[in-house]
Design a protein around this motif. Sequence first.
Motif, PDB file in Angstrom:
ATOM      1  N   ALA A  43      17.330  75.997  45.051  1.00  0.00           N
ATOM      2  CA  ALA A  43      18.729  75.664  44.777  1.00  0.00           C
ATOM      3  C   ALA A  43      19.198  76.355  43.502  1.00  0.00           C
ATOM      4  CB  ALA A  43      18.895  74.148  44.655  1.00  0.00           C
ATOM      5  N   LEU A  44      18.355  76.404  42.487  1.00  0.00           N
ATOM      6  CA  LEU A  44      18.714  77.110  41.260  1.00  0.00           C
ATOM      7  C   LEU A  44      18.932  78.592  41.525  1.00  0.00           C
ATOM      8  CD1 LEU A  44      16.370  75.513  38.561  1.00  0.00           C
ATOM      9  CD2 LEU A  44      18.860  75.438  38.631  1.00  0.00           C
ATOM     10  N   ILE A  45      18.071  79.185  42.324  1.00  0.00           N
ATOM     11  CA  ILE A  45      18.208  80.602  42.662  1.00  0.00           C
ATOM     12  C   ILE A  45      19.499  80.821  43.449  1.00  0.00           C
ATOM     13  CG2 ILE A  45      17.190  82.488  44.011  1.00  0.00           C
ATOM     14  CD1 ILE A  45      14.423  81.365  43.192  1.00  0.00           C
ATOM     15  N   ALA A  46      19.805  79.928  44.379  1.00  0.00           N
ATOM     16  CA  ALA A  46      21.022  80.056  45.184  1.00  0.00           C
ATOM     17  C   ALA A  46      22.283  79.893  44.345  1.00  0.00           C
ATOM     18  CB  ALA A  46      21.010  79.021  46.309  1.00  0.00           C
ATOM     19  N   LEU A  47      22.184  79.117  43.262  1.00  0.00           N
ATOM     20  CA  LEU A  47      23.334  78.913  42.386  1.00  0.00           C
ATOM     21  C   LEU A  47      23.506  80.045  41.374  1.00  0.00           C
ATOM     22  CD1 LEU A  47      23.041  75.086  41.720  1.00  0.00           C
ATOM     23  CD2 LEU A  47      24.767  76.268  43.106  1.00  0.00           C
ATOM     24  N   GLY A  48      22.610  81.022  41.401  1.00  0.00           N
ATOM     25  CA  GLY A  48      22.741  82.171  40.516  1.00  0.00           C
ATOM     26  C   GLY A  48      21.831  82.149  39.309  1.00  0.00           C
ATOM     27  N   GLU A  49      21.058  81.114  39.147  1.00  0.00           N
ATOM     28  CA  GLU A  49      20.126  81.017  38.025  1.00  0.00           C
ATOM     29  C   GLU A  49      18.765  81.555  38.459  1.00  0.00           C
ATOM     30  OE1 GLU A  49      20.773  80.112  34.956  1.00  0.00           O
ATOM     31  OE2 GLU A  49      22.865  79.650  35.397  1.00  0.00           O
ATOM     32  N   VAL A  50      18.717  82.851  38.764  1.00  0.00           N
ATOM     33  CA  VAL A  50      17.500  83.459  39.302  1.00  0.00           C
ATOM     34  C   VAL A  50      16.332  83.399  38.316  1.00  0.00           C
ATOM     35  CG1 VAL A  50      16.503  85.587  40.229  1.00  0.00           C
ATOM     36  CG2 VAL A  50      18.816  84.902  40.883  1.00  0.00           C
ATOM     37  N   PRO A  51      16.520  83.750  37.036  1.00  0.00           N
ATOM     38  CA  PRO A  51      15.381  83.679  36.109  1.00  0.00           C
ATOM     39  C   PRO A  51      14.822  82.261  35.960  1.00  0.00           C
ATOM     40  CG  PRO A  51      17.136  84.986  35.139  1.00  0.00           C
ATOM     41  CD  PRO A  51      17.687  84.345  36.378  1.00  0.00           C
ATOM     42  N   LEU A  52      15.718  81.281  35.882  1.00  0.00           N
ATOM     43  CA  LEU A  52      15.274  79.897  35.724  1.00  0.00           C
ATOM     44  C   LEU A  52      14.563  79.402  36.990  1.00  0.00           C
ATOM     45  CD1 LEU A  52      15.228  77.425  33.897  1.00  0.00           C
ATOM     46  CD2 LEU A  52      17.446  76.778  34.839  1.00  0.00           C
ATOM     47  N   GLY A  53      15.116  79.712  38.161  1.00  0.00           N
ATOM     48  CA  GLY A  53      14.480  79.303  39.416  1.00  0.00           C
ATOM     49  C   GLY A  53      13.140  79.965  39.620  1.00  0.00           C
ATOM     50  N   SER A  54      13.045  81.248  39.273  1.00  0.00           N
ATOM     51  CA  SER A  54      11.773  81.968  39.409  1.00  0.00           C
ATOM     52  C   SER A  54      10.722  81.415  38.450  1.00  0.00           C
ATOM     53  CB  SER A  54      11.976  83.457  39.141  1.00  0.00           C
ATOM     54  OG  SER A  54      12.884  84.000  40.063  1.00  0.00           O
TER      55      SER A  54
END
Length: 71
Positions: A43-54
Amino acid sequence: MRAEDDFGLWERELEPRLVREPSEPGGRGMLLVATATALGCAALIALGEVPLGSAGLVLSSLILLLWRLGM
């Protein structure tokens, strides 16, 4: 300490466990935690927070691996 003192310990280590006790922790809890964490990171990656989600996926994978190993 004499050698025969350790025989019971060695025997218990080598004895196969055929039946799993229901009170023992299984992999279901770990699977539930891993799924919830992966969904949250996705969900974080989908919301645009790719570094945090990764970073969340990498750290949670490491924590779950250490948990599984018993450390």
